[in-house]
Design a protein around this motif. Structure first.
Motif, PDB file in Angstrom:
ATOM      1  N   CYS A  10      70.080  20.373  17.488  1.00 25.37           N
ATOM      2  CA  CYS A  10      70.606  21.121  16.595  1.00 25.37           C
ATOM      3  C   CYS A  10      70.463  20.202  14.894  1.00 25.37           C
ATOM      4  CB  CYS A  10      72.380  20.407  16.051  1.00 25.37           C
ATOM      5  SG  CYS A  10      73.022  20.278  17.227  1.00 25.37           S
ATOM      6  N   SER A  11      68.475  19.772  15.392  1.00 27.49           N
ATOM      7  CA  SER A  11      68.334  19.675  13.663  1.00 27.49           C
ATOM      8  C   SER A  11      66.972  20.698  13.452  1.00 27.49           C
ATOM      9  CB  SER A  11      67.185  18.397  14.119  1.00 27.49           C
ATOM     10  OG  SER A  11      66.217  18.928  14.770  1.00 27.49           O
ATOM     11  N   VAL A  12      68.073  22.193  13.917  1.00 30.62           N
ATOM     12  CA  VAL A  12      66.948  22.968  13.365  1.00 30.62           C
ATOM     13  C   VAL A  12      66.215  24.051  12.343  1.00 30.62           C
ATOM     14  CG1 VAL A  12      67.313  23.222  16.091  1.00 30.62           C
ATOM     15  CG2 VAL A  12      66.431  25.144  14.947  1.00 30.62           C
ATOM     16  N   LEU A  13      67.981  24.163  12.331  1.00 28.62           N
ATOM     17  CA  LEU A  13      67.452  25.958  11.350  1.00 28.62           C
ATOM     18  C   LEU A  13      67.188  25.798   9.881  1.00 28.62           C
ATOM     19  CD1 LEU A  13      70.973  26.262  13.546  1.00 28.62           C
ATOM     20  CD2 LEU A  13      68.453  27.050  14.421  1.00 28.62           C
ATOM     21  N   PHE A  14      66.442  25.010  10.076  1.00 33.58           N
ATOM     22  CA  PHE A  14      66.076  24.945   7.762  1.00 33.58           C
ATOM     23  C   PHE A  14      65.436  24.742   7.324  1.00 33.58           C
ATOM     24  CE2 PHE A  14      70.017  22.698  10.547  1.00 33.58           C
ATOM     25  CZ  PHE A  14      70.730  23.293  10.039  1.00 33.58           C
ATOM     26  N   VAL A  15      65.325  24.708   6.768  1.00 30.06           N
ATOM     27  CA  VAL A  15      63.652  25.195   5.788  1.00 30.06           C
ATOM     28  C   VAL A  15      62.717  25.011   4.676  1.00 30.06           C
ATOM     29  CG1 VAL A  15      65.413  25.697   3.752  1.00 30.06           C
ATOM     30  CG2 VAL A  15      63.677  28.032   4.663  1.00 30.06           C
ATOM     31  N   ALA A  16      61.721  25.276   4.314  1.00 29.40           N
ATOM     32  CA  ALA A  16      61.282  24.827   3.658  1.00 29.40           C
ATOM     33  C   ALA A  16      60.651  25.395   2.425  1.00 29.40           C
ATOM     34  CB  ALA A  16      59.248  25.138   4.386  1.00 29.40           C
ATOM     35  N   VAL A  17      61.316  26.585   1.348  1.00 29.78           N
ATOM     36  CA  VAL A  17      60.903  26.999   0.578  1.00 29.78           C
ATOM     37  C   VAL A  17      62.569  27.455  -0.122  1.00 29.78           C
ATOM     38  CG1 VAL A  17      58.768  28.395   1.286  1.00 29.78           C
ATOM     39  CG2 VAL A  17      61.531  29.701   1.576  1.00 29.78           C
ATOM     40  N   LYS A 140      70.956   9.294  13.871  1.00 25.58           N
ATOM     41  CA  LYS A 140      69.741   8.105  13.662  1.00 25.58           C
ATOM     42  C   LYS A 140      69.462   9.117  14.316  1.00 25.58           C
ATOM     43  CE  LYS A 140      70.992   5.012  10.451  1.00 25.58           C
ATOM     44  NZ  LYS A 140      71.747   2.931  10.101  1.00 25.58           N
ATOM     45  N   GLY A 141      69.231   9.846  15.226  1.00 25.26           N
ATOM     46  CA  GLY A 141      68.797  10.190  16.271  1.00 25.26           C
ATOM     47  C   GLY A 141      67.048  11.536  15.340  1.00 25.26           C
ATOM     48  N   LEU A 142      67.510  12.386  14.511  1.00 23.65           N
ATOM     49  CA  LEU A 142      67.460  13.255  13.814  1.00 23.65           C
ATOM     50  C   LEU A 142      65.638  12.811  13.696  1.00 23.65           C
ATOM     51  CD1 LEU A 142      70.317  14.853  12.002  1.00 23.65           C
ATOM     52  CD2 LEU A 142      69.905  15.268  14.017  1.00 23.65           C
ATOM     53  N   PHE A 143      64.984  14.087  12.820  1.00 26.53           N
ATOM     54  CA  PHE A 143      63.639  14.136  12.477  1.00 26.53           C
ATOM     55  C   PHE A 143      64.459  13.835  10.467  1.00 26.53           C
ATOM     56  CE2 PHE A 143      60.384  16.825  10.937  1.00 26.53           C
ATOM     57  CZ  PHE A 143      59.046  15.382  11.105  1.00 26.53           C
ATOM     58  N   THR A 144      63.941  13.155  10.153  1.00 24.10           N
ATOM     59  CA  THR A 144      63.709  13.201   8.589  1.00 24.10           C
ATOM     60  C   THR A 144      62.011  13.341   8.026  1.00 24.10           C
ATOM     61  OG1 THR A 144      63.999  10.348   8.293  1.00 24.10           O
ATOM     62  CG2 THR A 144      66.105  12.062   8.496  1.00 24.10           C
ATOM     63  N   ALA A 145      61.361  13.034   8.846  1.00 26.35           N
ATOM     64  CA  ALA A 145      59.624  13.266   8.089  1.00 26.35           C
ATOM     65  C   ALA A 145      59.410  11.918   7.412  1.00 26.35           C
ATOM     66  CB  ALA A 145      60.035  14.467   7.249  1.00 26.35           C
ATOM     67  N   ASP A 146      59.607  12.183   6.133  1.00 19.85           N
ATOM     68  CA  ASP A 146      58.775  11.187   5.388  1.00 19.85           C
ATOM     69  C   ASP A 146      59.770  10.481   4.417  1.00 19.85           C
ATOM     70  OD1 ASP A 146      58.264  13.157   3.472  1.00 19.85           O
ATOM     71  OD2 ASP A 146      56.592  11.826   3.302  1.00 19.85           O
ATOM     72  N   THR A 158      71.936  13.208   4.310  1.00 22.73           N
ATOM     73  CA  THR A 158      70.695  13.448   5.165  1.00 22.73           C
ATOM     74  C   THR A 158      69.094  13.905   4.751  1.00 22.73           C
ATOM     75  OG1 THR A 158      70.964  16.008   4.254  1.00 22.73           O
ATOM     76  CG2 THR A 158      72.939  14.932   5.749  1.00 22.73           C
ATOM     77  N   ARG A 159      68.441  14.804   5.302  1.00 21.04           N
ATOM     78  CA  ARG A 159      66.695  14.430   4.813  1.00 21.04           C
ATOM     79  C   ARG A 159      66.968  15.795   3.695  1.00 21.04           C
ATOM     80  NH1 ARG A 159      62.507  17.802   9.125  1.00 21.04           N
ATOM     81  NH2 ARG A 159      63.655  19.710   8.835  1.00 21.04           N
ATOM     82  N   GLN A 160      68.087  16.800   3.595  1.00 19.77           N
ATOM     83  CA  GLN A 160      67.739  18.003   2.475  1.00 19.77           C
ATOM     84  C   GLN A 160      67.600  16.989   1.817  1.00 19.77           C
ATOM     85  OE1 GLN A 160      68.913  21.799   2.906  1.00 19.77           O
ATOM     86  NE2 GLN A 160      69.801  22.039   1.501  1.00 19.77           N
ATOM     87  N   ASP A 161      69.352  16.153   1.736  1.00 21.69           N
ATOM     88  CA  ASP A 161      69.497  14.949   0.342  1.00 21.69           C
ATOM     89  C   ASP A 161      69.771  14.354   0.668  1.00 21.69           C
ATOM     90  OD1 ASP A 161      70.959  14.245  -1.929  1.00 21.69           O
ATOM     91  OD2 ASP A 161      73.696  15.468  -1.718  1.00 21.69           O
ATOM     92  N   ASN A 162      68.628  12.719   0.151  1.00 18.65           N
ATOM     93  CA  ASN A 162      68.922  11.726   0.959  1.00 18.65           C
ATOM     94  C   ASN A 162      69.099  10.972  -0.870  1.00 18.65           C
ATOM     95  OD1 ASN A 162      66.789  11.489  -1.379  1.00 18.65           O
ATOM     96  ND2 ASN A 162      64.839  11.500   0.016  1.00 18.65           N
ATOM     97  N   GLN A 163      69.330  11.718  -1.873  1.00 20.52           N
ATOM     98  CA  GLN A 163      70.604  10.898  -2.953  1.00 20.52           C
ATOM     99  C   GLN A 163      71.922  10.550  -2.413  1.00 20.52           C
ATOM    100  OE1 GLN A 163      68.850   9.917  -5.341  1.00 20.52           O
ATOM    101  NE2 GLN A 163      66.981  10.128  -3.230  1.00 20.52           N
ATOM    102  N   GLY A 164      72.563  11.432  -1.432  1.00 19.10           N
ATOM    103  CA  GLY A 164      74.246  10.945  -1.270  1.00 19.10           C
ATOM    104  C   GLY A 164      74.756  11.419  -2.064  1.00 19.10           C
ATOM    105  N   TYR A 325      59.495   9.830  15.418  1.00 21.29           N
ATOM    106  CA  TYR A 325      58.637  10.866  14.638  1.00 21.29           C
ATOM    107  C   TYR A 325      58.485  10.449  12.949  1.00 21.29           C
ATOM    108  CZ  TYR A 325      56.712  13.401  18.498  1.00 21.29           C
ATOM    109  OH  TYR A 325      56.627  13.608  19.834  1.00 21.29           O
ATOM    110  N   ASN A 326      59.955   9.505  12.920  1.00 15.72           N
ATOM    111  CA  ASN A 326      59.892   9.629  11.448  1.00 15.72           C
ATOM    112  C   ASN A 326      58.674   8.607  11.172  1.00 15.72           C
ATOM    113  OD1 ASN A 326      62.499  11.268  11.345  1.00 15.72           O
ATOM    114  ND2 ASN A 326      63.748  10.182  11.577  1.00 15.72           N
ATOM    115  N   GLY A 327      58.834   8.602   9.613  1.00 17.47           N
ATOM    116  CA  GLY A 327      58.067   7.368   8.712  1.00 17.47           C
ATOM    117  C   GLY A 327      56.971   8.046   8.641  1.00 17.47           C
ATOM    118  N   ASN A 328      56.145   7.564   9.923  1.00 12.65           N
ATOM    119  CA  ASN A 328      55.343   7.991   9.762  1.00 12.65           C
ATOM    120  C   ASN A 328      54.512   8.985   9.790  1.00 12.65           C
ATOM    121  OD1 ASN A 328      51.396   7.741  10.287  1.00 12.65           O
ATOM    122  ND2 ASN A 328      51.772   5.867  11.856  1.00 12.65           N
TER     123      ASN A 328
END
Length: 761
Positions: A10-17, A140-146, A158-164, A325-328
């Motif tokens: 479910c972690s797929v559908l979101f964007v880089a622009v 916490k199984g989702l990919f949140t990159a760095d 979330t990865r999109q909003d890490n400030q809550g 793959y998170n963190g590194n």
């Protein structure tokens, strides 16, 4: 601690622009209330739109729709869908409950139970829903990159909003991911995707049909837990069964509880319409991208609609990349994506998934470019929501009727002043209906648009009306008539027809006056003293024709042309959009069914299914000089499938079932699809059942009809009899030629019989 690993997909559908989406029909708020500024005042008011501050339409009087009526949803999205540039999903949903409200101010509703009861504040999701989300452990199984989510344990991060940040009572995790694994009040209408092969997954996982499980604590216990979790941020409510049943707050242990499915049909799922990058406008055919929604059969005074726009790039395999793959950043191997020989080479040259990497483009040159990458936006969701509206149960007089909603989109101002909203237009701009259908005119606006926005009438006000245009006055070259029957009003004119002789949709004069002046005895030519909300209850249409109408208030500038067209036929016309997943289109009377299996179409096809009554088809045939052969007759209605070109994947076919006369004999199906004069017909292989239902397969559109040759059987029988006679005669001649003595004996015997007969006489 265990996490619901199923959510990885479910972690797929979101964007880089930066990408925005704006609802125009129904009117999207983009978090506006009733501001007289071009920018909205509070982007946190109800939901996280991620959109430009200037979008949205002011709140008006609540629109009132009838259950089961037809509604055309229109939007514009900033970046591409259904092309190779990105993955794209559009999720269409609605929610109804008695606590929904627009409020009276632009402030964000307080984070408290008392605040949730204050009617000044707008509210969509309720406080209990938000409280549970803000205290529940995030997935916490989702990919949140760095992205830094250390010590940020709950679902408001979330990865999109890490400030809550808080947006009304929205749950950030639910907004960012679809399908969501926890209970949600939102009900699915449709998923429009660039990858229709995932439709079975989306449909089976929808909460419309699949229940959800969660760790349940009562509202009172949640409020008590809030204080503890706020003071100890490493704490959270469990999101899995094992931990839930071990966790206790205030002496009460959690209950792993099933939350039932919404009990609705699976959502529709098909390809998105094509849209290009950096183009916040119409689709390929110059018309808005749209979805036709048949409203649910409910009776709810307060509902909200939302559209979510989820886009992602192909920089990594988002469906199969997890928290491992998170963190590194170097853990995620991008070498295959960029044609590099190994992960080590990719790492050394800067091809890693992290913020603002320095990339070495040439292996043998010490030259780098910095990429503007924000990993929080490589999976991104945008959305827009409406203000509150109602879906009403039908009165007895409208039970079983087909009701078409006819509304207005846009707001006061020229295109620069209203952008990214739009200028005025009727929705649908072209409405195709059948005699006996009902049209429900309804629209709303605001008295509080920016005062310097261009427009007619009192500054800041929206007003709309609808009057039949006057008839054509002068020839306009090769003017191609549009639509069936007589034409009422002409698009090329700007003056309305006189109400004394206007013939507009069979409407009574009192209705015409109401559509024109909006309220009784209105002497104001600019309609300023009328209410911005207008509602003419559904009116039935019985006369075939094409009607062109205009809004006089918004038709006086070169950049405005608020006109509409309604085409009324006496035959059924169904419009649909089928794609890779296939589907079914059925005529209104159920006598014609088009079935496309999965994989028959390789992409989205806009199809029209018309059924001409037999007399209409015969009239069209004869008017084009098409004639039947001797003994032939039509034994079905004419079925028209458009576009009249090849539709399917090469070698595959869709199926059509159509009713023919059950007592007809020697029935065959014929198609004409290449000649508008209907002079060229081809026979189609078909099976005719005992009930007269013909079933055949086809790969293209066209005009299909069943013919019967009533003389064929008689002619065949006669031909067979003549053939038998010839065979017998020919056989006899051949026999006697080979046996002349037999012929001589037969002849002598015949003479003896003749003499004997004469002697007796």
């Amino acid at each position: 601690m265990k996490y619901p690993v199923v959510s990885m997909v479910c972690s797929v559908l979101f964007v880089a622009v930066n990408a925005d989406i704006y609802l125009h029909s129904p009117r999207g708020s983009n978090n506006r209330h009733d501001e007289n500024t071009r920018e909205r005042r509070n982007g946190n008011r109800l939901f996280d739109s991620q959109n430009n501050e200037r979008g949205g339409y002011n709140v008006g009087s609540p629109m009132k729709y009838y259950s089961g009526s037809k509604y055309q949803i229109e939007w514009t999205n900033q970046h591409s869908c259904n092309n190779a540039n990105s993955n794209c999903e559009l999720i269409l949903q609605y929610m109804c409950n008695s606590d929904l409200r627009d409020g009276t101010r632009t402030n964000t509703i307080p984070d408290s139970e008392d605040g949730s009861k204050d009617q000044q504040f707008g509210m969509h999701e309720d406080y209990e829903y938000y409280l549970w989300c803000s205290l529940r452990e995030r997935n916490k199984g989702l990919f949140t990159a760095d992205q830094n989510l250390v010590n940020k344990h709950t679902a408001k991060y979330t990865r999109q909003d890490n400030q809550g940040k808080r947006y009304g009572y929205e749950c950030a995790e639910e907004k960012d991911y679809y399908p969501y694994w926890q209970p949600s009040p939102w009900k699915d209408i449709a998923i429009l995707t660039n990858n229709a092969k995932k439709c079975p997954y989306y449909q089976s996982e929808s909460q419309n049909v699949k229940s959800r499980w969660g760790c349940y604590f009562s509202f009172e216990n949640l409020k008590k837990a809030k204080n503890q979790i706020d003071n100890f941020p490493k704490k959270s409510l469990p999101n899995n069964k094992e931990d839930c049943e071990k966790t206790e707050f205030n002496g009460i242990r959690g209950v792993w509880k099933e939350f039932p499915a919404h009990g609705l049909p699976q959502p529709d799922c098909r390809e998105t319409d094509f849209s290009r990058d950096n183009h916040l406008g119409n689709g390929l055919d110059g018309s808005p991208n749209l979805y036709n929604w048949t409203l649910p059969n409910i009776d709810e005074t307060k509902c909200v609609f939302r559209i979510r726009y989820n886009i992602s790039t192909e920089d990594y395999d988002s469906w199969n990349t997890t928290a491992e793959y998170n963190g590194n950043p170097t853990k995620l191997d991008l070498s295959d994506k960029y044609g590099l020989p190994s992960a080590e080479v990719a790492k050394n040259r800067g091809f890693v998934f992290k913020g603002n990497p320095n990339v070495k483009l040439f292996a043998d040159a010490n030259f780098e470019l910095q990429l503007a990458v924000d990993t929080s936006q490589y999976g991104r969701t945008f959305q827009d929501r409406t203000h509150v509206f109602s879906i009403k149960e039908r009165p007895d007089s409208l039970k079983g009727a087909v009701i078409h909603n006819l509304n207005v989109r846009g707001k006061r101002g020229n295109i620069v002043q209203v952008y990214p909203a739009v200028e005025y237009d009727f929705v649908p701009n072209t409405l195709n209906i059948m005699t006996g259908d009902y049209v429900h005119f309804q629209w709303t606006g605001s008295n509080n648009n920016p005062l310097n926005n261009a427009g007619q009438g009192k500054a800041g006000t929206d007003r709309n009306n609808a009057l039949l245009l006057t008839s054509q006055l002068y020839p306009e070259g090769n003017d191609v008539p549009f639509g069936p029957g007589p034409v009422f009003g002409h698009y090329g004119n700007n003056y309305p027809s006189s109400l004394n002789n206007a013939s507009f949709l069979d409407l009574r004069k009192t209705d015409l006056i109401q559509l024109s002046f909006l309220k009784p005895n209105n002497a104001d030519k600019d309609l300023n003293n009328a209410d911005p909300y207008f509602n003419l209850e559904p009116r039935q249409v019985t006369t075939v024709g094409t009607y062109h109408y205009v809004c006089t208030r918004n038709n006086n500038f070169s950049n405005r042309d608020q006109k509409g067209r309604i085409s009324v036929t006496k035959f059924t016309m169904e419009n649909g959009a089928l794609g890779y997943m296939g589907g079914v289109m059925t005529s209104r009377d159920g006598q014609v069914v088009l079935i496309a299996d999965q994989g028959v179409l390789d992409g989205l096809q806009k199809l029209t299914l018309e059924v001409w009554p037999r007399e209409e088809g015969v009239r069209r045939m004869e008017s084009n000089g098409a004639k039947l052969s001797i003994g032939e007759k039509y034994v079905s209605n004419f079925v028209v499938i458009s576009p009249q070109t090849e539709i399917t994947v090469l070698g595959k076919k869709f199926q059509v079932r159509m009713q023919t006369d059950p007592d007809a004999s020697n029935v065959n199906i014929y198609v004409s699809s290449t000649d508008s004069s209907f002079s060229s017909w081809s026979k189609v292989k078909s099976d005719i059942g005992k009930d007269g239902v013909a079933t055949f397969s086809a790969s293209r559109g066209g005009v299909y009809v069943a013919k019967s040759d009533s003389y064929t059987v008689l002619i065949i029988s006669l031909c067979v009899s003549i053939l038998v006679i010839f065979l017998i005669a020919g056989g006899g001649i051949l026999y006697f030629r080979k046996n002349p003595n037999k012929w001589k004996q037969l002849k002598e015997s015949t003479n003896l019989v003749k003499r004997s007969t004469q002697d007796k006489v």
